[in-house]
Design a protein around this motif. Structure first.
Motif, PDB file in Angstrom:
ATOM      1  N   GLY A  68       0.797  -1.218   0.000  1.00  0.00           N
ATOM      2  CA  GLY A  68       0.000   0.000   0.000  1.00  0.00           C
ATOM      3  C   GLY A  68       0.829   1.267   0.000  1.00  0.00           C
ATOM      4  O   GLY A  68       0.407   2.275   0.565  1.00  0.00           O
ATOM      5  N   THR A  69       2.006   1.243  -0.632  1.00  0.00           N
ATOM      6  CA  THR A  69       2.861   2.423  -0.658  1.00  0.00           C
ATOM      7  C   THR A  69       2.237   3.572  -1.439  1.00  0.00           C
ATOM      8  O   THR A  69       2.568   4.725  -1.196  1.00  0.00           O
ATOM      9  CB  THR A  69       4.236   2.112  -1.290  1.00  0.00           C
ATOM     10  N   GLY A  70       1.385   3.262  -2.395  1.00  0.00           N
ATOM     11  CA  GLY A  70       0.742   4.294  -3.199  1.00  0.00           C
ATOM     12  C   GLY A  70       1.573   4.767  -4.377  1.00  0.00           C
ATOM     13  O   GLY A  70       1.179   5.691  -5.078  1.00  0.00           O
ATOM     14  N   ILE A  71       2.733   4.157  -4.587  1.00  0.00           N
ATOM     15  CA  ILE A  71       3.570   4.556  -5.722  1.00  0.00           C
ATOM     16  C   ILE A  71       2.793   4.385  -7.022  1.00  0.00           C
ATOM     17  O   ILE A  71       2.810   5.256  -7.896  1.00  0.00           O
ATOM     18  CB  ILE A  71       4.894   3.763  -5.749  1.00  0.00           C
ATOM     19  N   CYS A  72       2.097   3.258  -7.155  1.00  0.00           N
ATOM     20  CA  CYS A  72       1.341   2.995  -8.385  1.00  0.00           C
ATOM     21  C   CYS A  72       0.268   4.063  -8.614  1.00  0.00           C
ATOM     22  O   CYS A  72       0.075   4.524  -9.740  1.00  0.00           O
ATOM     23  CB  CYS A  72       0.723   1.605  -8.353  1.00  0.00           C
ATOM     24  N   ALA A  73      -0.404   4.463  -7.548  1.00  0.00           N
ATOM     25  CA  ALA A  73      -1.447   5.485  -7.664  1.00  0.00           C
ATOM     26  C   ALA A  73      -0.840   6.841  -8.014  1.00  0.00           C
ATOM     27  O   ALA A  73      -1.471   7.648  -8.690  1.00  0.00           O
ATOM     28  CB  ALA A  73      -2.243   5.575  -6.371  1.00  0.00           C
ATOM     29  N   GLY A  74       0.387   7.086  -7.579  1.00  0.00           N
ATOM     30  CA  GLY A  74       1.066   8.323  -7.939  1.00  0.00           C
ATOM     31  C   GLY A  74       1.498   8.331  -9.396  1.00  0.00           C
ATOM     32  O   GLY A  74       1.436   9.351 -10.067  1.00  0.00           O
ATOM     33  N   VAL A  75       1.926   7.173  -9.884  1.00  0.00           N
ATOM     34  CA  VAL A  75       2.387   7.049 -11.274  1.00  0.00           C
ATOM     35  C   VAL A  75       1.206   7.011 -12.242  1.00  0.00           C
ATOM     36  O   VAL A  75       1.254   7.612 -13.312  1.00  0.00           O
ATOM     37  CB  VAL A  75       3.259   5.784 -11.441  1.00  0.00           C
ATOM     38  N   ALA A  76       0.148   6.292 -11.878  1.00  0.00           N
ATOM     39  CA  ALA A  76      -1.021   6.125 -12.751  1.00  0.00           C
ATOM     40  C   ALA A  76      -2.306   6.327 -11.941  1.00  0.00           C
ATOM     41  O   ALA A  76      -3.033   5.373 -11.657  1.00  0.00           O
ATOM     42  CB  ALA A  76      -0.996   4.747 -13.399  1.00  0.00           C
ATOM     43  N   PRO A  77      -2.596   7.572 -11.560  1.00  0.00           N
ATOM     44  CA  PRO A  77      -3.755   7.820 -10.686  1.00  0.00           C
ATOM     45  C   PRO A  77      -5.105   7.439 -11.278  1.00  0.00           C
ATOM     46  O   PRO A  77      -6.042   7.159 -10.535  1.00  0.00           O
ATOM     47  CB  PRO A  77      -3.683   9.328 -10.413  1.00  0.00           C
TER      48      PRO A  77
ATOM     49  N   VAL B 237      -7.633  -2.887 -19.344  1.00  0.00           N
ATOM     50  CA  VAL B 237      -7.319  -1.542 -19.811  1.00  0.00           C
ATOM     51  C   VAL B 237      -6.664  -1.605 -21.185  1.00  0.00           C
ATOM     52  O   VAL B 237      -6.065  -2.611 -21.544  1.00  0.00           O
ATOM     53  CB  VAL B 237      -6.372  -0.809 -18.828  1.00  0.00           C
ATOM     54  N   PRO B 238      -6.754  -0.501 -21.933  1.00  0.00           N
ATOM     55  CA  PRO B 238      -5.990  -0.449 -23.181  1.00  0.00           C
ATOM     56  C   PRO B 238      -4.513  -0.275 -22.840  1.00  0.00           C
ATOM     57  O   PRO B 238      -4.182   0.166 -21.725  1.00  0.00           O
ATOM     58  CB  PRO B 238      -6.558   0.791 -23.886  1.00  0.00           C
ATOM     59  N   PRO B 239      -3.617  -0.618 -23.734  1.00  0.00           N
ATOM     60  CA  PRO B 239      -2.193  -0.443 -23.468  1.00  0.00           C
ATOM     61  C   PRO B 239      -1.854   1.012 -23.123  1.00  0.00           C
ATOM     62  O   PRO B 239      -2.263   1.930 -23.834  1.00  0.00           O
ATOM     63  CB  PRO B 239      -1.529  -0.853 -24.789  1.00  0.00           C
ATOM     64  N   GLU B 240      -1.142   1.190 -22.018  1.00  0.00           N
ATOM     65  CA  GLU B 240      -0.735   2.526 -21.567  1.00  0.00           C
ATOM     66  C   GLU B 240       0.622   2.431 -20.884  1.00  0.00           C
ATOM     67  O   GLU B 240       0.822   1.568 -20.022  1.00  0.00           O
ATOM     68  CB  GLU B 240      -1.741   3.099 -20.565  1.00  0.00           C
ATOM     69  N   ASP B 241       1.507   3.349 -21.227  1.00  0.00           N
ATOM     70  CA  ASP B 241       2.823   3.385 -20.599  1.00  0.00           C
ATOM     71  C   ASP B 241       2.732   3.564 -19.090  1.00  0.00           C
ATOM     72  O   ASP B 241       3.527   2.995 -18.345  1.00  0.00           O
ATOM     73  CB  ASP B 241       3.677   4.507 -21.197  1.00  0.00           C
ATOM     74  N   GLN B 242       1.759   4.341 -18.618  1.00  0.00           N
ATOM     75  CA  GLN B 242       1.623   4.585 -17.182  1.00  0.00           C
ATOM     76  C   GLN B 242       1.347   3.301 -16.407  1.00  0.00           C
ATOM     77  O   GLN B 242       1.815   3.141 -15.285  1.00  0.00           O
ATOM     78  CB  GLN B 242       0.508   5.601 -16.893  1.00  0.00           C
ATOM     79  N   VAL B 243       0.606   2.385 -16.983  1.00  0.00           N
ATOM     80  CA  VAL B 243       0.306   1.121 -16.318  1.00  0.00           C
ATOM     81  C   VAL B 243       1.585   0.293 -16.180  1.00  0.00           C
ATOM     82  O   VAL B 243       1.852  -0.289 -15.120  1.00  0.00           O
ATOM     83  CB  VAL B 243      -0.795   0.343 -17.069  1.00  0.00           C
TER      84      VAL B 243
ATOM     85  N   ASP C 242      -5.729 -11.665 -23.988  1.00  0.00           N
ATOM     86  CA  ASP C 242      -6.031 -12.840 -24.812  1.00  0.00           C
ATOM     87  C   ASP C 242      -4.992 -13.949 -24.717  1.00  0.00           C
ATOM     88  O   ASP C 242      -5.321 -15.120 -24.769  1.00  0.00           O
ATOM     89  CB  ASP C 242      -6.213 -12.420 -26.270  1.00  0.00           C
ATOM     90  N   THR C 243      -3.715 -13.574 -24.589  1.00  0.00           N
ATOM     91  CA  THR C 243      -2.662 -14.580 -24.599  1.00  0.00           C
ATOM     92  C   THR C 243      -2.117 -14.909 -23.223  1.00  0.00           C
ATOM     93  O   THR C 243      -1.486 -15.938 -23.032  1.00  0.00           O
ATOM     94  CB  THR C 243      -1.474 -14.123 -25.468  1.00  0.00           C
ATOM     95  N   GLY C 244      -2.340 -14.011 -22.260  1.00  0.00           N
ATOM     96  CA  GLY C 244      -1.788 -14.204 -20.919  1.00  0.00           C
ATOM     97  C   GLY C 244      -0.319 -13.858 -20.826  1.00  0.00           C
ATOM     98  O   GLY C 244       0.294 -13.997 -19.765  1.00  0.00           O
ATOM     99  N   ALA C 245       0.281 -13.368 -21.902  1.00  0.00           N
ATOM    100  CA  ALA C 245       1.699 -13.019 -21.909  1.00  0.00           C
ATOM    101  C   ALA C 245       1.962 -11.892 -20.903  1.00  0.00           C
ATOM    102  O   ALA C 245       1.196 -10.916 -20.847  1.00  0.00           O
ATOM    103  CB  ALA C 245       2.135 -12.584 -23.302  1.00  0.00           C
ATOM    104  N   LEU C 246       3.032 -12.032 -20.134  1.00  0.00           N
ATOM    105  CA  LEU C 246       3.400 -11.030 -19.150  1.00  0.00           C
ATOM    106  C   LEU C 246       3.930  -9.782 -19.841  1.00  0.00           C
ATOM    107  O   LEU C 246       4.824  -9.860 -20.679  1.00  0.00           O
ATOM    108  CB  LEU C 246       4.459 -11.580 -18.186  1.00  0.00           C
ATOM    109  N   ILE C 247       3.363  -8.633 -19.479  1.00  0.00           N
ATOM    110  CA  ILE C 247       3.795  -7.354 -20.029  1.00  0.00           C
ATOM    111  C   ILE C 247       4.663  -6.615 -19.006  1.00  0.00           C
ATOM    112  O   ILE C 247       5.690  -6.062 -19.332  1.00  0.00           O
ATOM    113  CB  ILE C 247       2.586  -6.513 -20.456  1.00  0.00           C
ATOM    114  N   ALA C 248       4.234  -6.640 -17.742  1.00  0.00           N
ATOM    115  CA  ALA C 248       4.989  -5.975 -16.674  1.00  0.00           C
ATOM    116  C   ALA C 248       4.622  -6.629 -15.347  1.00  0.00           C
ATOM    117  O   ALA C 248       3.501  -7.091 -15.179  1.00  0.00           O
ATOM    118  CB  ALA C 248       4.687  -4.488 -16.650  1.00  0.00           C
ATOM    119  N   PRO C 249       5.542  -6.690 -14.408  1.00  0.00           N
ATOM    120  CA  PRO C 249       6.914  -6.179 -14.480  1.00  0.00           C
ATOM    121  C   PRO C 249       7.806  -7.136 -15.261  1.00  0.00           C
ATOM    122  O   PRO C 249       7.495  -8.316 -15.409  1.00  0.00           O
ATOM    123  CB  PRO C 249       7.346  -6.126 -13.015  1.00  0.00           C
TER     124      PRO C 249
END
Length: 92
Positions: free
Chosen positions: A33-42, A59-65, A83-90
């Motif tokens: 619950g650091t909130g870093i993610c909410a700060g980067v992609a509110p 969600v649609p592809p977004e750099d912020q995510v 659709d593929t389950g391929a890991l995008i991040a991290p």
């Protein structure tokens, strides 16, 4: 003008094709619950009751995510292709 001379707008997907969609998940056991993610992609993450929650599961592809997932100190956020389950991040 012949059919070969006409241009198709690049932003328009061809009929019958899918647009790419990502799935966003947060592991509640790993999240601090650091909130870093909410700060980067509110628009995509909110911290409630000490745990981050995605505002939408898909969600649609977004750099912020991607940036939010990469910024999580415990890698509690996983972004995969719907659709593929391929890991995008991290990145692993």
């Amino acid at each position: 003008m012949s059919g070969a001379d006409r241009e198709v707008p690049a932003a328009s997907p061809a009929p019958g094709t899918r647009t790419e969609i990502w799935r966003v998940r947060v592991d509640p056991k790993a999240c601090m619950g650091t909130g870093i993610c909410a700060g980067v992609a509110p628009d995509r993450f909110q911290v409630r009751d000490g745990i981050s929650h995605p505002t939408a599961a898909y969600v649609p592809p977004e750099d912020q995510v991607v940036d939010a997932a990469e910024s999580c100190p415990l890698e509690a956020i996983r972004v995969t292709h719907r659709d593929t389950g391929a890991l995008i991040a991290p990145e692993e």
